[in-house]
Design a protein around this motif. Structure first.
Motif, PDB file in Angstrom:
ATOM      1  N   GLY A 256       5.220  -1.898   7.202  1.00  0.00           N
ATOM      2  CA  GLY A 256       6.196  -1.995   6.126  1.00  0.00           C
ATOM      3  C   GLY A 256       7.409  -2.838   6.461  1.00  0.00           C
ATOM      4  N   ASP A 257       7.759  -2.916   7.728  1.00  0.00           N
ATOM      5  CA  ASP A 257       8.887  -3.763   8.123  1.00  0.00           C
ATOM      6  C   ASP A 257       8.418  -5.121   8.660  1.00  0.00           C
ATOM      7  N   ALA A 258       7.131  -5.397   8.542  1.00  0.00           N
ATOM      8  CA  ALA A 258       6.503  -6.663   8.952  1.00  0.00           C
ATOM      9  C   ALA A 258       6.604  -6.930  10.452  1.00  0.00           C
TER      10      ALA A 258
ATOM     11  N   GLU B 179       0.818  -1.211   0.000  1.00  0.00           N
ATOM     12  CA  GLU B 179       0.000   0.000   0.000  1.00  0.00           C
ATOM     13  C   GLU B 179       0.859   1.272   0.000  1.00  0.00           C
ATOM     14  N   PRO B 180       0.393   2.336  -0.631  1.00  0.00           N
ATOM     15  CA  PRO B 180       1.131   3.599  -0.635  1.00  0.00           C
ATOM     16  C   PRO B 180       1.411   4.155   0.770  1.00  0.00           C
TER      17      PRO B 180
ATOM     18  N   ILE C 170       0.686  -5.250   3.756  1.00  0.00           N
ATOM     19  CA  ILE C 170      -0.640  -5.826   3.512  1.00  0.00           C
ATOM     20  C   ILE C 170      -1.658  -4.982   4.256  1.00  0.00           C
ATOM     21  N   GLU C 171      -2.776  -4.742   3.614  1.00  0.00           N
ATOM     22  CA  GLU C 171      -3.888  -4.053   4.258  1.00  0.00           C
ATOM     23  C   GLU C 171      -5.157  -4.769   3.868  1.00  0.00           C
ATOM     24  N   CYS C 172      -6.080  -4.892   4.808  1.00  0.00           N
ATOM     25  CA  CYS C 172      -7.385  -5.481   4.509  1.00  0.00           C
ATOM     26  C   CYS C 172      -8.392  -4.946   5.516  1.00  0.00           C
ATOM     27  N   GLU C 173      -9.615  -5.333   5.328  1.00  0.00           N
ATOM     28  CA  GLU C 173     -10.671  -5.006   6.278  1.00  0.00           C
ATOM     29  C   GLU C 173     -11.213  -6.306   6.839  1.00  0.00           C
ATOM     30  N   TYR C 174     -11.594  -6.269   8.093  1.00  0.00           N
ATOM     31  CA  TYR C 174     -12.309  -7.369   8.712  1.00  0.00           C
ATOM     32  C   TYR C 174     -13.729  -6.850   8.886  1.00  0.00           C
ATOM     33  N   ILE C 175     -14.684  -7.515   8.234  1.00  0.00           N
ATOM     34  CA  ILE C 175     -16.048  -6.996   8.184  1.00  0.00           C
ATOM     35  C   ILE C 175     -17.029  -8.007   8.772  1.00  0.00           C
TER      36      ILE C 175
END
Length: 120
Positions: free
Chosen positions: A59-61, A36-37, A42-47
């Motif tokens: 970014g560095d995990a 992601e910029p 990793i980016e996501c949503e939990y819905i």
């Protein structure tokens, strides 16, 4: 807004492919995006029907962050821990608790453990 931070108790970084697999293994994790910029690997949503949270692997995990400290964020944290199968350490953004957890199965149990792990 409070945020939860999850990391390995030994401070080792997460393996991004393992985290990606964990997110892909559960239908509630949606809108998965890589590199992601904003700097997240990793980016996501939990819905859920009445709740949601944004989740990011830094970014560095080194950390997984989620917005809010209740409901969907706590259920997402439990699913991540179960999927990874290793103990995880969790704090909130003001460090009012510090908890390492592995055998917790409900949000109620997690909330009680968080209360018992209060640092201030």
């Amino acid at each position: 807004m409070q945020k939860l931070l999850i990391f390995n108790p030994d401070f080792q970084p997460f393996e991004p492919k393992v985290i990606e697999r964990a997110f892909r293994s559960c239908a509630e994790f949606t809108n998965l995006r890589l590199d992601e910029p904003c700097g997240a690997l990793i980016e996501c949503e939990y819905i859920e029907p009445n709740d949601r949270t944004i989740i990011r692997l830094s970014g560095d995990a080194s950390t997984i962050s989620m917005y809010h400290t209740w409901g969907a964020a706590l259920r997402a944290a439990l699913l991540i821990q179960k999927s990874l199968g290793v103990p995880l350490r969790m704090v909130n953004d003001d460090y009012s608790f510090d908890l390492t957890f592995s055998d917790i199965s409900t949000v109620e149990e997690l909330e009680a453990a968080m209360d018992n792990a209060r640092t201030s």
